[in-house]
Scaffold this active site. Structure first.
Site, mmCIF file in Angstrom:
data_model
loop_
_atom_site.group_PDB
_atom_site.id
_atom_site.type_symbol
_atom_site.label_atom_id
_atom_site.label_comp_id
_atom_site.label_asym_id
_atom_site.label_seq_id
_atom_site.Cartn_x
_atom_site.Cartn_y
_atom_site.Cartn_z
ATOM 1 N N ASN A 84 43.437 -2.019 7.402
ATOM 2 C CA ASN A 84 43.444 -3.291 7.678
ATOM 3 C C ASN A 84 42.103 -3.781 8.653
ATOM 4 O OD1 ASN A 84 44.214 -5.974 7.242
ATOM 5 N ND2 ASN A 84 46.441 -5.292 8.392
ATOM 6 N N TRP A 85 41.312 -4.292 7.541
ATOM 7 C CA TRP A 85 40.565 -4.906 8.684
ATOM 8 C C TRP A 85 40.609 -6.103 9.365
ATOM 9 C CZ3 TRP A 85 35.561 -3.010 6.156
ATOM 10 C CH2 TRP A 85 35.935 -1.496 5.541
ATOM 11 N N LYS A 86 41.792 -6.869 8.964
ATOM 12 C CA LYS A 86 42.221 -7.741 9.346
ATOM 13 C C LYS A 86 40.762 -9.262 9.807
ATOM 14 C CE LYS A 86 45.929 -5.991 12.437
ATOM 15 N NZ LYS A 86 47.094 -6.209 13.237
ATOM 16 N N HIS A 141 52.311 -9.274 5.587
ATOM 17 C CA HIS A 141 51.879 -8.648 7.291
ATOM 18 C C HIS A 141 52.973 -9.908 7.927
ATOM 19 C CE1 HIS A 141 50.058 -7.295 10.999
ATOM 20 N NE2 HIS A 141 49.629 -6.418 9.589
ATOM 21 N N GLU A 187 52.174 -11.335 10.318
ATOM 22 C CA GLU A 187 50.955 -11.774 11.204
ATOM 23 C C GLU A 187 50.953 -12.974 10.436
ATOM 24 O OE1 GLU A 187 47.554 -9.275 11.714
ATOM 25 O OE2 GLU A 187 48.800 -8.416 13.099
ATOM 26 N N GLU A 195 56.786 -2.094 9.159
ATOM 27 C CA GLU A 195 55.328 -2.263 10.677
ATOM 28 C C GLU A 195 56.197 -2.252 11.465
ATOM 29 O OE1 GLU A 195 51.084 -2.206 10.046
ATOM 30 O OE2 GLU A 195 51.957 -4.144 9.403
ATOM 31 N N GLY A 232 48.998 -3.499 17.267
ATOM 32 C CA GLY A 232 48.057 -4.062 18.331
ATOM 33 C C GLY A 232 48.622 -4.165 19.419
ATOM 34 N N SER A 255 49.816 0.561 15.751
ATOM 35 C CA SER A 255 49.151 1.693 17.120
ATOM 36 C C SER A 255 49.351 3.340 16.600
ATOM 37 C CB SER A 255 50.167 1.139 18.099
ATOM 38 O OG SER A 255 49.928 0.154 18.543
ATOM 39 N N GLY A 278 45.811 -0.784 11.877
ATOM 40 C CA GLY A 278 44.667 -2.183 12.135
ATOM 41 C C GLY A 278 43.775 -1.524 13.075
ATOM 42 N N GLY A 279 44.013 -1.550 14.835
ATOM 43 C CA GLY A 279 42.927 -1.189 15.527
ATOM 44 C C GLY A 279 42.291 -0.189 15.685
HETATM 45 P P1 PGA Z 1 47.878 -1.995 14.631
HETATM 46 O O1 PGA Z 1 47.850 -2.996 13.421
HETATM 47 O O2 PGA Z 1 47.370 -0.387 14.106
HETATM 48 O O3 PGA Z 1 46.439 -1.729 15.084
HETATM 49 O O4 PGA Z 1 48.666 -1.701 15.038
HETATM 50 C C1 PGA Z 1 48.696 -2.437 12.351
HETATM 51 C C2 PGA Z 1 49.241 -3.265 10.717
HETATM 52 O O5 PGA Z 1 48.525 -4.372 11.427
HETATM 53 O O6 PGA Z 1 48.739 -2.826 10.024
#
Ligand code: PGA
Length: 250
Positions: free
Chosen positions: A9-11, A96, A98, A168, A174, A213, A234-235
């Site tokens: 997930n490159w956001k 998600h 967010e 999640e 994050g 994470s 994500g990251g």
């Molecule tokens: P993260 O994000 O790996 O940076 O914690 C995961 C996500 O939000 O899908």
């Protein structure tokens, strides 16, 4: 056995040229990373077509990060599932945390998106998970149960075969605070039982990813858990080496 799926997930990250570069680095090593693991990359909407050209002919699949549940119309700023399908999108991340937090998406609204994405022949990656305060209050099972039951309301067993769940815990996204493999697996088991209750045998085949994470150094023990069938990254998905190291950890 559920399929193992690892999705990046490159956001809202990467320029167009950086996205093309990252996708091409992922494609280069995808074959040898781990056979039997499905890889998905989810760039921002405006970079999807360019990334699609890069991954063409490779086993890497294309994902989007959201969509609106109508085919067309007066919805300024939105992108529909049919538009995504038309440019070759296979997966759509929905619900998600967010989007729940910043855009006030509810389980009911996300349910409409899940139906829309399935109706257009794509696979939703439906995100669920509790906030830190909910975990501390001991209501994680109730929160996740409500998200699964409302988010997946009306999904038939046949449709369930195309659904992917991402558990999640919001406090782990994050933050560098990863759930322990046991904490994660406990919730995955709860989700598995709910899916079986909703869809019978089909519920046993649904991929349940962990997200929050996940990194090369913790992926091995998370992915070794009985009910963890992949990751939503994500990251660590923003660097091809890290993303592929997670894949190889399976
Ligand atoms: P993260 O994000 O790996 O940076 O914690 C995961 C996500 O939000 O899908």
């Amino acid at each position: 056995m559920p399929k193992t799926i690892i999705a990046g997930n490159w956001k809202m990250n990467k320029t167009l040229s950086e996205s093309v570069q990252l996708a091409s680095d992922v494609v280069k090593s995808a074959g040898k990373a781990s056979p039997g693991v499905e890889l998905v990359v989810c760039p921002v909407f405006t970079h999807i077509e360019a990334v699609k050209e890069v991954i063409k002919g490779s086993p890497v699949k294309l994902g989007a990060q959201n969509c609106y549940p109508a085919d067309s119309g007066a919805y300024t700023g939105e992108v529909s599932g049919s538009m995504l399908k038309a440019i070759g999108v296979d997966y759509v991340i929905l619900g998600h945390s967010e989007r729940r937090q910043y855009f006030h998406e509810t389980n009911e609204f996300i349910n409409k998106k899940i139906h829309h994405v399935l109706a257009h022949g794509m696979k939703p990656i439906y995100c669920v998970g509790e906030l830190l305060e909910e975990r501390e209050k001991g209501i994680t099972p109730a929160v996740v149960t409500e998200q699964i039951e409302k988010g997946l309301a009306g999904i038939t067993p046949d449709q369930m075969k195309n659904v992917v769940i991402a558990y999640e815990p919001v406090w782990a996204i994050g933050t560098g605070k990863v759930a322990t493999p046991e904490q994660a697996n406990e919730v995955h088991l709860l989700i598995r039982n709910l899916l079986v209750k909703l869809a019978g045998e089909a519920g046993k085949e649904v991929t349940i990813q962990y997200g929050g994470s996940m990194k090369p150094d913790n992926a091995g023990e998370l992915l070794a858990q009985s009910e963890i069938n992949g990751g939503l990254i994500g990251g660590a998905a923003l660097k091809a080496d890290d993303f592929l190291a997670i894949v190889s950890a399976k």
